[in-house]
Design an enzyme around this catalytic site. Structure first.
Site, PDB file in Angstrom:
ATOM      1  N   HIS A   1      -0.685   2.811   7.111  1.00 46.23           N
ATOM      2  CA  HIS A   1      -0.737   3.185   5.704  1.00 46.23           C
ATOM      3  C   HIS A   1       0.645   3.516   5.118  1.00 46.23           C
ATOM      4  O   HIS A   1       1.533   3.951   5.846  1.00 46.23           O
ATOM      5  CB  HIS A   1      -1.639   4.419   5.538  1.00 46.23           C
ATOM      6  CG  HIS A   1      -2.932   4.124   4.863  1.00 46.23           C
ATOM      7  ND1 HIS A   1      -4.002   3.559   5.517  1.00 46.23           N
ATOM      8  CD2 HIS A   1      -3.323   4.286   3.573  1.00 46.23           C
ATOM      9  CE1 HIS A   1      -4.998   3.405   4.665  1.00 46.23           C
ATOM     10  NE2 HIS A   1      -4.620   3.829   3.475  1.00 46.23           N
TER      11      HIS A   1
ATOM     12  N   SER B   1      -3.033   5.623  10.071  1.00 47.32           N
ATOM     13  CA  SER B   1      -2.079   6.529   9.443  1.00 47.32           C
ATOM     14  C   SER B   1      -0.706   6.460  10.109  1.00 47.32           C
ATOM     15  O   SER B   1      -0.602   6.323  11.322  1.00 47.32           O
ATOM     16  CB  SER B   1      -2.616   7.962   9.540  1.00 47.32           C
ATOM     17  OG  SER B   1      -1.632   8.868   9.103  1.00 47.32           O
TER      18      SER B   1
ATOM     19  N   HIS C   1       0.799  -1.223   0.000  1.00 47.71           N
ATOM     20  CA  HIS C   1       0.000   0.000   0.000  1.00 47.71           C
ATOM     21  C   HIS C   1       0.836   1.280   0.000  1.00 47.71           C
ATOM     22  O   HIS C   1       0.417   2.304   0.547  1.00 47.71           O
ATOM     23  CB  HIS C   1      -0.984  -0.010   1.180  1.00 47.71           C
ATOM     24  CG  HIS C   1      -2.250   0.735   0.879  1.00 47.71           C
ATOM     25  ND1 HIS C   1      -2.817   0.767  -0.354  1.00 47.71           N
ATOM     26  CD2 HIS C   1      -3.054   1.488   1.674  1.00 47.71           C
ATOM     27  CE1 HIS C   1      -3.902   1.505  -0.315  1.00 47.71           C
ATOM     28  NE2 HIS C   1      -4.070   1.961   0.893  1.00 47.71           N
TER      29      HIS C   1
END
Ligand SMILES: *[C@@H]1O[C@H](CO)[C@@H](O)[C@H](O)[C@H]1NC(C)=O
Ligand SMILES: *[C@@H]1O[C@H](CO)[C@@H](O)[C@H](O)[C@H]1NC(C)=O
EC number: 3.5.1.23
Length: 552
Positions: free
Chosen positions: A241, A354, A132
């Protein structure tokens, strides 16, 4: 006892928030703290370059049409792990330094593997997952939604993935040798935060009470030990992420997970030769920075130049290859057959997780953004999450990568629980557009409802604090607005059934029902796979292995 355990989660990633598909790999483990016994597995690891076109190609992840590749921060790799029973079944797990896997890529890879190995590797036992990163070349998925900002399909991005995955699997296949697998788990607290804490608070208190944190902080690591060579690699799952690099970055990068993988492979080459039972590097023995992929900004130019020339770009040279010719020659005889150490940092349930751990602030005032809508004076474009190296995104990437790397080394060195049992797997397609779901009503009773085709809401276009969207969209918007509704209707007006089904989310793009010129999104095909080791045990553990972001 035979069991099949599969875990199903659905997470959203930014900016394309609709549905997601995934595979999960599940292992049933036997707890064993006793002396290491030789296992019945063959293990094989491989790694191959998948960097792709480093100029003029839109990057996958932020859906920012202006984020065009113009160079390389560090190269990307596909890392493959094969576990086989000598006379039995086998599974392949591939981790890509890419935003996500792609069904089209998988189909092509399987086609090539079948041509080479017959029915040894099929869609049933090959799982491909992406880390990702939002800093890799795009254009390799087959659905329109993911091709908009790359202005269509990008052949070069696609080919390098298919080639690299195939080569890394061949390498792993050729490296298959007797070995054992160990597992370890632990919490890593400072590499992730919830980027939508207000949305999390919408969960009932009874649900929230079950969890210690508002994101999953657990890292799970598998360690691969060759019977002859000792440790040869590892991979781990941890949710955060790949958005340490920002939406305006134009250098190809594996972001924090790609960096962590390089740190660990470099670390092993330098320090990890000894068996894991010794604590040679000590608790404090890890140097602050063991890899040179993110140069210290204080280094002088000559040093940087020297460093730059030491990087080999030829695809396929193992990431861990010793760069010094002298060392290569000296070590050649002894190490010739030794497989390179392969370490993968895999993505898992990173939905609203995050790496920008300092929180989200307004770029104009420097104050925290509006809590409920992540806006600044009503505008979402100014609200940005800050990484630990703020304002330097390279530094943030290094720090979040290094935190994962250190945790992984710790788990790697202490892993003593050995995996045992048969290798098996499951793979299935599920139609997410018409799943039946049983809702439990408040105050008792239940109701069976159906899902509907995918659709993107207005809030999707606001992006997230890792990469705000453009125009006047806001997170948490359940109203929509007339202008964009008009724009939407030019493409596809959702019918009442779809509007009611998606309520209270107002539909911006009815992607699941858009079929021109071809499908905009995955809506009718999901894949859920499970791979498991089965065993009869007193103590069983469940490892959710990975989620494959085919769509999002
Ligand atoms: C292992 O680490 C401990 C604590 O850091 C240290 O006291 C000990 O000497 C180390 N052992 C070896 C074999 O390095
Ligand atoms: C956020 O929304 C909740 C629920 O609507 C409300 O109670 C709360 O006051 C809001 N918080 C802020 C800081 O606006």
């Amino acid at each position: 006892m035979m069991e099949l355990l599969a875990s199903i989660h659905c997470y959203f990633w930014s900016p394309s928030r609709t549905i997601c598909l995934w595979m999960s790999l599940v292992l049933l483990l036997q707890y064993s703290k006793t002396v290491v016994s030789k296992s019945d597995y063959l293990i094989g690891l491989g790694s191959y370059d998948i960097t792709g076109p480093a100029a003029d190609v839109n990057m996958m992840g932020y859906a920012n049409a202006e984020q065009i590749a113009s160079g390389i921060h560090f190269r990307l790799r596909a890392r493959s792990f094969i576990v086989a029973e000598p006379q039995g079944k086998r599974v392949v797990f591939v981790n890509l330094d890419a935003c996500m896997a792609s069904q089209l890529v998988t189909i092509k890879v399987i086609e090539r593997l079948k041509a080479r190995y017959g029915e040894l590797y099929t869609e049933q036992n090959v799982a491909i997952s992406g880390i990702h990163t939002h800093a890799g070349p795009g254009g390799y998925l087959q659905y329109v939604v993911y091709l908009i900002t790359s202005l269509g399909f990008v052949r070069q991005s696609f080919d390098v993935l298919v080639d690299g995955i195939e080569k890394s699997i061949i390498q792993a296949h050729e490296n298959l040798r007797p070995g054992s697998i160990f597992v370890n788990k632990g919490e890593l607290l400072d590499a992730s935060v919830n980027r939508s804490p207000s949305a999390y608070l919408n969960n009932p208190a009874s649900e929230r009470r079950k969890h210690k944190y508002d994101v999953d902080k657990e890292m799970t690591l598998l360690k691969f030990v060759d019977d002859q060579w000792g440790p040869v690699g590892s991979f781990n799952w941890f949710a955060t992420h790949g958005t340490s690099m920002s939406r305006t970055n134009s250098l190809i990068s594996g972001d924090n997970k790609g960096a962590a993988a390089r740190f660990m492979e470099d670390w092993f080459e330098k320090n990890g030769i000894k068996s894991s039972d010794t604590n040679e590097s000590g608790s404090d023995g890890l140097p602050r920075r063991v890899s040179n992929i993110i140069p210290n900004i204080h280094d002088d130019n000559n040093k940087l130049l020297e460093l730059a020339t030491s990087f080999r770009s030829s695809p396929g040279s193992p990431a861990t290859q010793t760069m010094s010719v002298a060392r290569r020659v000296r070590g050649a005889l002894k190490q010739a057959e030794k497989p390179g150490f392969v370490s993968a940092f895999c993505q898992t349930n990173c939905g609203d997780v995050s790496p920008n751990v300092l929180g989200a602030f307004c770029t104009d005032t420097g104050l925290p953004c509006d809590f409920n809508h992540s806006t600044c004076g009503g505008k979402n474009e100014l609200c940005y999450g800050r990484g630990p190296g703020y304002p330097d995104e390279f530094e943030s990437t290094r720090i979040i990568g290094e935190r994962q790397f250190r945790k992984a080394v710790d788990l790697f060195e202490k892993a003593s629980e050995q995996l045992k049992g048969e290798v098996d797997y499951r793979h299935t397609y599920i139609d997410f557009s018409q799943l039946e779901v049983t809702l439990t009503k408040v105050g008792g009773g239940s109701e069976v409802v159906k899902t509907c085709p995918a659709a993107m809401g207005f809030a999707f276009a606001a992006g997230t604090t890792d990469g705000p969207g453009a125009f006047d969209f806001k997170q948490g918007d359940d109203q929509g607005n007339p202008f964009w509704r008009l724009v939407r209707d030019v493409l596809k007006t959702p019918d009442k059934k779809q509007v009611d089904c998606q309520h209270p989310k107002p539909i911006l793009l009815d992607t699941g029902e858009m079929k021109q010129p071809y499908d905009w999104a995955v809506s009718s095909n999901g894949i859920i796979g499970a791979i498991l080791v089965r065993w009869s045990l007193h103590k069983v553990q469940l490892i959710p292995l990975h989620e494959l972001y085919l769509d999002a």
